[in-house]
Each structure stands twice: as structure tokens, then as C-alpha cells.
Design a protein around this motif. Structure first.
Motif, PDB file in Angstrom:
ATOM      1  N   THR A 140      33.038  22.230 -15.936  1.00 45.21           N
ATOM      2  CA  THR A 140      32.870  23.006 -17.073  1.00 45.21           C
ATOM      3  C   THR A 140      31.896  22.017 -18.221  1.00 45.21           C
ATOM      4  N   ARG A 141      32.174  20.824 -18.288  1.00 49.92           N
ATOM      5  CA  ARG A 141      31.342  19.762 -18.898  1.00 49.92           C
ATOM      6  C   ARG A 141      31.473  18.495 -18.409  1.00 49.92           C
ATOM      7  N   MET A 142      30.349  17.852 -18.122  1.00 49.81           N
ATOM      8  CA  MET A 142      30.227  16.732 -17.678  1.00 49.81           C
ATOM      9  C   MET A 142      29.730  15.783 -18.783  1.00 49.81           C
ATOM     10  N   VAL A 143      30.137  14.525 -18.807  1.00 43.53           N
ATOM     11  CA  VAL A 143      29.982  13.669 -20.166  1.00 43.53           C
ATOM     12  C   VAL A 143      28.965  12.538 -19.449  1.00 43.53           C
ATOM     13  N   GLY A 144      28.040  12.370 -19.855  1.00 45.13           N
ATOM     14  CA  GLY A 144      26.922  11.237 -19.509  1.00 45.13           C
ATOM     15  C   GLY A 144      26.302  11.326 -18.241  1.00 45.13           C
ATOM     16  N   GLY A 168      36.524   4.374  -6.488  1.00 45.48           N
ATOM     17  CA  GLY A 168      37.281   5.516  -6.884  1.00 45.48           C
ATOM     18  C   GLY A 168      37.317   5.882  -8.371  1.00 45.48           C
ATOM     19  N   GLY A 169      37.484   7.204  -8.446  1.00 47.91           N
ATOM     20  CA  GLY A 169      37.853   7.707  -9.975  1.00 47.91           C
ATOM     21  C   GLY A 169      36.293   7.324 -10.751  1.00 47.91           C
ATOM     22  N   ILE A 170      35.115   6.998 -10.199  1.00 47.78           N
ATOM     23  CA  ILE A 170      34.183   6.705 -11.017  1.00 47.78           C
ATOM     24  C   ILE A 170      33.328   8.295 -11.362  1.00 47.78           C
ATOM     25  N   GLY A 171      33.739   9.411 -10.496  1.00 46.32           N
ATOM     26  CA  GLY A 171      33.112  10.661 -10.722  1.00 46.32           C
ATOM     27  C   GLY A 171      32.008  11.244  -9.638  1.00 46.32           C
ATOM     28  N   LYS A 172      32.167  10.685  -8.502  1.00 47.32           N
ATOM     29  CA  LYS A 172      31.427  10.934  -7.379  1.00 47.32           C
ATOM     30  C   LYS A 172      31.468  12.428  -7.045  1.00 47.32           C
ATOM     31  N   THR A 173      32.719  12.960  -6.963  1.00 44.02           N
ATOM     32  CA  THR A 173      32.656  14.225  -6.556  1.00 44.02           C
ATOM     33  C   THR A 173      32.265  15.226  -7.666  1.00 44.02           C
ATOM     34  N   THR A 174      32.209  15.075  -8.842  1.00 45.45           N
ATOM     35  CA  THR A 174      32.029  15.720 -10.081  1.00 45.45           C
ATOM     36  C   THR A 174      30.519  15.635 -10.206  1.00 45.45           C
ATOM     37  N   VAL A 175      29.848  14.561  -9.793  1.00 47.24           N
ATOM     38  CA  VAL A 175      28.361  14.711  -9.661  1.00 47.24           C
ATOM     39  C   VAL A 175      27.909  15.333  -8.492  1.00 47.24           C
ATOM     40  N   ALA A 176      28.504  15.222  -7.462  1.00 49.34           N
ATOM     41  CA  ALA A 176      28.101  16.023  -6.173  1.00 49.34           C
ATOM     42  C   ALA A 176      28.269  17.522  -6.411  1.00 49.34           C
ATOM     43  N   THR A 177      29.204  18.199  -6.964  1.00 50.59           N
ATOM     44  CA  THR A 177      29.491  19.360  -7.349  1.00 50.59           C
ATOM     45  C   THR A 177      28.680  19.974  -8.342  1.00 50.59           C
ATOM     46  N   ALA A 178      28.066  19.193  -9.143  1.00 45.47           N
ATOM     47  CA  ALA A 178      27.085  19.644 -10.235  1.00 45.47           C
ATOM     48  C   ALA A 178      25.739  19.623  -9.466  1.00 45.47           C
ATOM     49  N   VAL A 179      25.374  18.754  -8.675  1.00 43.59           N
ATOM     50  CA  VAL A 179      24.340  18.633  -8.012  1.00 43.59           C
ATOM     51  C   VAL A 179      24.108  20.023  -7.186  1.00 43.59           C
ATOM     52  N   SER A 180      25.096  20.263  -6.488  1.00 42.56           N
ATOM     53  CA  SER A 180      25.426  21.294  -5.390  1.00 42.56           C
ATOM     54  C   SER A 180      24.984  22.570  -6.082  1.00 42.56           C
ATOM     55  N   GLN A 307      33.053   9.384 -25.554  1.00 42.02           N
ATOM     56  CA  GLN A 307      33.035  10.716 -25.714  1.00 42.02           C
ATOM     57  C   GLN A 307      34.170  11.224 -24.684  1.00 42.02           C
ATOM     58  N   LEU A 308      34.308  10.851 -23.544  1.00 45.26           N
ATOM     59  CA  LEU A 308      35.202  11.347 -22.493  1.00 45.26           C
ATOM     60  C   LEU A 308      36.595  11.172 -23.084  1.00 45.26           C
ATOM     61  N   PHE A 309      36.702   9.721 -23.492  1.00 39.59           N
ATOM     62  CA  PHE A 309      38.205   9.491 -23.928  1.00 39.59           C
ATOM     63  C   PHE A 309      38.609  10.356 -25.110  1.00 39.59           C
ATOM     64  N   VAL A 310      37.778  10.389 -25.971  1.00 39.60           N
ATOM     65  CA  VAL A 310      38.129  11.153 -27.331  1.00 39.60           C
ATOM     66  C   VAL A 310      38.373  12.883 -26.988  1.00 39.60           C
ATOM     67  N   GLU A 311      37.460  13.376 -26.137  1.00 44.57           N
ATOM     68  CA  GLU A 311      37.743  14.886 -25.740  1.00 44.57           C
ATOM     69  C   GLU A 311      39.001  14.772 -24.849  1.00 44.57           C
ATOM     70  N   ARG A 312      39.537  13.925 -23.945  1.00 47.74           N
ATOM     71  CA  ARG A 312      40.570  14.073 -23.190  1.00 47.74           C
ATOM     72  C   ARG A 312      41.792  13.875 -24.315  1.00 47.74           C
ATOM     73  N   ALA A 313      41.538  12.982 -25.049  1.00 50.68           N
ATOM     74  CA  ALA A 313      43.025  12.734 -25.925  1.00 50.68           C
ATOM     75  C   ALA A 313      42.906  14.214 -26.893  1.00 50.68           C
ATOM     76  N   ALA A 314      41.940  14.648 -27.540  1.00 47.30           N
ATOM     77  CA  ALA A 314      42.348  15.756 -28.323  1.00 47.30           C
ATOM     78  C   ALA A 314      42.641  16.971 -27.557  1.00 47.30           C
ATOM     79  N   ALA A 315      42.494  17.039 -26.294  1.00 47.16           N
ATOM     80  CA  ALA A 315      42.509  18.059 -25.356  1.00 47.16           C
ATOM     81  C   ALA A 315      44.441  18.082 -25.171  1.00 47.16           C
ATOM     82  N   ASP A 316      44.783  17.037 -25.522  1.00 43.45           N
ATOM     83  CA  ASP A 316      46.420  16.898 -25.114  1.00 43.45           C
ATOM     84  C   ASP A 316      47.385  17.522 -26.162  1.00 43.45           C
TER      85      ASP A 316
END
Length: 550
Positions: A140-144, A168-180, A307-316
């Protein structure tokens, strides 16, 4: 009536079977849900057809295997794998509706009510050949990561075979999904996505890929049949989370690349596949604020990690808003977490409980390894400890040992330092060098290069995990002593060099030793330490601290 007679009667009928929101045409081999095609492999579809031919009856495992794999000797593990794929496609488990049940010791049964309707031309004309199979929803939204996605897409078109590598956890799957998703148009929708994360059996890798790309299930050797089946097809094949099955996936990916010239392969792994044709793209952490400048809200929010930290904290739902007072603290948190997306998300999810200052203080302890993430995340991504367990458990014992011992270093260290400290009494220096190379390849040790040479570093979260393992192993004090001895001898040796240099020469070089010198002093004067060694270390480090005004 046996299962083969039922198959003949079914094929002769042009009826469409309806159950729940689904419509199935066996003759057209098409399954729809609410008017849209359901992505289902050929074997899972064969199993579904066999079961709905005899609703409310138990179909034995032997019959199903004979139907789906005629004239082949197949174990029940393959059948279970495709039953799981079928249940996943039908959404079983995400709702209270059941479709396929297991009757212990007997077989499987289709239990949902069914009805028949006249065949629909629209349904029969649908084709799954060029629709994306198994592709997760677009982020839905990628940061950076926009530039990364663009660069990988371009490299993939040019090189055909690319592996996204990173910890692990760096965002490989997120990037691969966006590329796809970005490449659906380029491949006319022919994007096939294989998630190996839940798979633990190497022998099922060819089955999983074959099922995803639509290879019929009547081949003895799918490893050989797959490249031939794909030879004249143009598609993007995405192989996600390869590291735990890399010995099986790597030769298969190489063979597809070599023998199917129109297939482009995108893989994600914590280490390269190391095969012919592969181009490696090491994904970098999200950019974090530097520690040498004042930080305001406006400046902090220019960094993707913040940006990512603030977005996730605000979404809580806690009403969190970043202010100028908290901006420097958030900057420190992001640096401490090395810009790793999963670590940032997990920490942000605890802001409501601990506050920004509390989060910053807790990062120095091991509790952050156990912070829980999204319930829907894969088990290995629900905590940092689980994420690192999945990497640690794949290491050979020699690399586990060196990995634990490297946790004594704070910040960057040289190969010479690692060889002295980690060798102990049983390992050779060459073994240490080879183990570090393996840990670098597996994204557990980071490499820093400069004009002064090559240095190594464990990311902070990784170090916290390895340090806990070292304490559990009972080696903590032994390795800490070797660490203190090394820096005492090293600082005594380089002091002679420093005296021959001007004050400004090599300042950055000297700064990098400060954290390790402090850590060695702290251990030396602790209850478990060696105060005599600490005194000698203090004398050796005093010129360094004085010169740097510390």
C-alpha cells in the motif's frame, strides 16, 4: 463407481459447479470467485475436481494420488502440500466455512454444499495462462524504496536473472512484490510468484514451482520437465525467501535461466544463489539521520527510516506526533536499529507503551528481540528473535561459533582483531577468515570499506542477539578477556605510530577504536573482569582518549 468413471461422466457434462462464492468448470479447468479467476496450480485443481465429483464422500489418498499423478510413485507429502495449496486458495482457515476436510486414516472429503448451473461462456473463455499466479497484493505504501524498485526492474529486464540479497527484515519481499506488480504490463500479466517461506521440504521445491507455472502433473522428473515446459514461454518467475532451501532452488533457477531464454527470474534470499547468470542486488537499509547535526522535525522526516518509524507509531492509535524535542531521540533510535524496516516497525509499535524515551533506553537491552509484530506476519517475522533464529539455525556450527564470538566487538573491527579474539585455542586464523566471509555472504556481518582498508561490523540488533547466544554458551568472559588483551596490545602498538603523525592525521582512524576500548575497560573493571588487565588497558588507552579530548 470408481474415480476414473466419475471423471469421464464429469468431463462429458458442461455444467458448472457452484459452492460458496466459487464457480468451477472442470472441462475448462477454470475456478472463479465472485467473477474473477482464482490462481490455483494444476495439481491442486485436479484434486479439487476429483473431490467435487464425489461431494460428501471420502476419497482415499491412494485414489487421489492415482488421479493426479497417474503411473508415478508419489509419497503422501506431495499430496498434503497440494491440499494445503488448495485450502489456501479457497480461503479455508480465514473464515468459518470449510470445504476440504481430512478424515484421519482414510482420505479427504469435500464437505461444502454444491449446486450445478449451465456453463457460462464467460467462465469457459477465461484463461489463467497469463494472469499473475500467487502474487501478493501490491504494498500500500513503501518508504524509501522507489528508486530501488526502479533500478531492480531495469536490471531484471537487462540481465534476466537477479537476486535481491540482504539481512532478514530489511524489506526484500516488499521490494520484490513491488517490482512484480510494476512489471505486470511488461510481461502481459505473466508473473508467477513462489513463496518458499512456509516450505520446509527441499524435495517439494520442483513441485511448488511446477504447480505455480501450470506444468501438468504427469511428469516423472519435474526438475527436467520444468525448463522444457518454460522454454517457449515469456514470463517473470519470482522465487521469494530462498535461503533455507538454497541448495535445491539454486540449481533449478540456473537451469531455468539457461534453458528457458524468455523467462526472467527474480529471487530474494539472505545470501546469493551463486549460480550462472545471477546478478546480485544487495538491498541497503533505510537511510538514517547522521549523529553530528541538530535534528528538527522537518529535517528528521527527510530520512526514510524516520518516516517509517513515525508512520507506524502514529498508526498505533496513540495519537503520536513527532515534535522537535523528540526528533533527536527518534534519530538515535533509527541509527540504533540500523535502518532495518522490521526492527523500526516493531519498535514503533511499542511507542504507546513506553514512549519515545523509553524505547530509546530499552534498545540497550535484550527485550527488543521479543517485541511482537503483526499477527498476520509469517512466524519468522513476528519478532526480531525469530527472524534471527531463522538465519542462525541455517549456519554450520563453525560459523555459529565465530558469529557468537564476534558479538564482543562494539562497532567496526578489523580481520586481524577478529582472528585474535575469535580464534581461542582451537581455531586457526584461516578458519576465522573463511567463517567471516561466509557470514558476510549470509548478510549477518556488514562490510565497511574506506581508504584505510576493510572493516566488519555486526548490525546492532544482530549483535544483541549474538551476545545473548554467547552468554548462554558460557563463553562471554573468555572472549571478553581476549578482546581486552587485543586492544591493550593494539593501543600500545599504535601509540608509537601516532607519535610520529601530526595531530590531524588519521583522526577518523583513531576514533573507530574508542567504542571497543571503552567496552574492554568496562568488562575489565566489572565483577567478572580482570582489574590488572584493566589497569594496563587504561594506561594504553589514555593517550587515545586525551588526544580525542575524551
Amino acid at each position: 463407481m470408481n474415480i476414473m468413471d466419475a471423471r469421464s461422466r464429469w468431463s462429458a457434462s458442461q455444467n458448472v459447479i457452484c459452492f460458496g462464492p466459487f464457480r468451477l468448470s472442470a472441462s475448462a479447468r477454470v475456478l472463479e470467485k465472485e467473477g474473477g479467476p482464482v490462481q490455483l496450480g494444476s495439481r491442486a485443481l485436479d484434486i479439487l475436481i476429483a473431490l467435487v465429483e464425489r461431494p460428501a464422500e471420502v476419497v482415499s489418498k491412494r485414489e487421489l494420488i492415482a488421479r493426479v499423478w497417474p503411473d508415478l510413485v508419489i509419497d503422501e507429502g506431495s499430496l498434503r502440500f497440494h491440499i494445503l495449496a488448495l485450502r489456501k486458495a479457497l480461503g479455508q482457515g480465514r473464515s468459518s466455512t470449510r470445504y476440504v476436510t481430512n478424515v484421519s486414516g482414510r482420505g479427504y472429503c469435500f464437505v461444502a454444499p454444491i449446486s450445478r448451473v449451465a456453463s457460462s461462456p464467460a467462465l469457459l473463455s477465461n484463461s489463467l495462462a497469463y494472469s499473475p499466479v500467487g502474487l501478493p497484493p501490491s504494498p500500500t505504501r513503501m518508504v524509501g524504496r522507489d528508486e530501488t524498485v526502479q533500478r531492480i526492474s531495469e536490471e531484471l529486464i537487462a540481465r534476466r536473472f537477479l537476486t535481491i540479497v540482504g539481512p532478514g527484515g530489511i524489506g526484500k519481499t516488499t521490494v520484490a512484490t513491488a517490482v512484480s506488480h510494476s512489471m505486470l504490463a511488461a510481461f502481459d500479466g505473466a508473473v508467477h510468484y513462489v513463496d518458499f517461506g512456509p516450505l520446509g521440504t527441499p524435495s517439494l521445491v520442483p513441485n511448488m514451482v511446477a504447480s505455480t507455472v501450470g506444468l501438468p502433473g504427469n511428469f516423472d522428473d519435474q526438475l527436467a520437465a520444468l525448463p522444457a515446459f518454460l522454454r517457449d514461454r515469456r514470463m517473470l518467475l519470482v522465487l521469494d525467501s530462498c535461503e533455507h532451501l538454497i541448495g535445491t532452488i539454486a540449481p533449478l533457477a540456473e537451469r531455468i535461466f539457461r534453458e528457458a531464454p524468455e523467462v526472467h527470474v527474480l529471487a530474494t534470499s539472505r545470501e546469493p544463489l551463486q549460480v550462472e547468470g545471477e546478478k546480485v542486488h544487495r538491498i541497503q537499509p533505510l537511510a538514517v539521520p547522521p549523529d553530528d547535526e541538530p535534528l528538527t522535525v522537518a529535517r528528521a522526516l527527510t530520512f526514510p527510516a524516520v518516516q517509517l518509524f513515525v508512520e507506524r507509531a502514529a498508526a498505533d492509535g496513540t495519537g503520536f506526533e513527532l515534535n522537535d524535542a523528540d526528533a533527536p531521540i527518534v534519530g538515535r533510535v533509527c541509527r540504533k536499529l540500523d535502518g532495518i524496516a522490521l526492527a523500526l516497525e516493531l519498535a514503533a509499535g511499542r511507542v504507546g507503551a513506553y514512549g519515545i524515551t523509553g524505547i530509546a533506553s530499552l534498545l540497550d537491552g535484550p527485550c527488543r528481540l521479543l517485541w511482537q509484530g503483526r499477527r498476520t506476519a509469517s512466524p519468522r517475522h513476528q519478532t526480531l528473535s525469530a527472524m534471527l533464529d531463522s538465519s542462525y539455525n541455517l549456519l554450520p556450527e563453525s560459523e555459529r561459533l565465530i558469529f557468537r564470538r564476534l558479538s564482543v566487538f562494539v562497532g567496526a573491527f578489523s580481520l586481524e582483531a577478529a582472528q585474535f579474539v575469535a580464534a581461542g585455542d582451537i581455531l586457526e586464523r584461516e578458519q576465522i577468515a573463511e567463517a567471516i566471509a561466509g557470514l558476510v555472504t549470509k548478510s549477518l556481518v556488514a562490510v565497511e570499506t574506506s581508504h584505510t582498508g576493510t572493516l566488519y561490523r555486526l548490525l546492532d540488533t544482530t549483535r544483541a542477539y549474538a551476545l545473548a547466544k554467547t552468554i548462554d554458551s558460557g563463553e562471554r568472559n573468555t572472549i571478553a578477556r581476549r578482546h581486552a588483551i587485543y586492544y591493550r596490545e593494539f593501543l600500545e602498538r599504535i601509540e608509537i605510530t601516532f607519535l610520529t603523525c601530526s595531530k590531524n592525521d588519521g583522526a577518523a582512524e583513531r576514533w573507530r577504536h574508542v567504542s571497543n576500548a571503552r567496552a574492554a575497560l568496562e568488562w575489565s573493571f566489572s565483577e567478572q573482569g580482570d582489574k590488572e588487565l584493566g589497569t594496563a588497558l587504561a594506561a594504553a588507552s589514555a593517550p587515545l582518549f586525551l588526544e580525542l579530548s575524551l
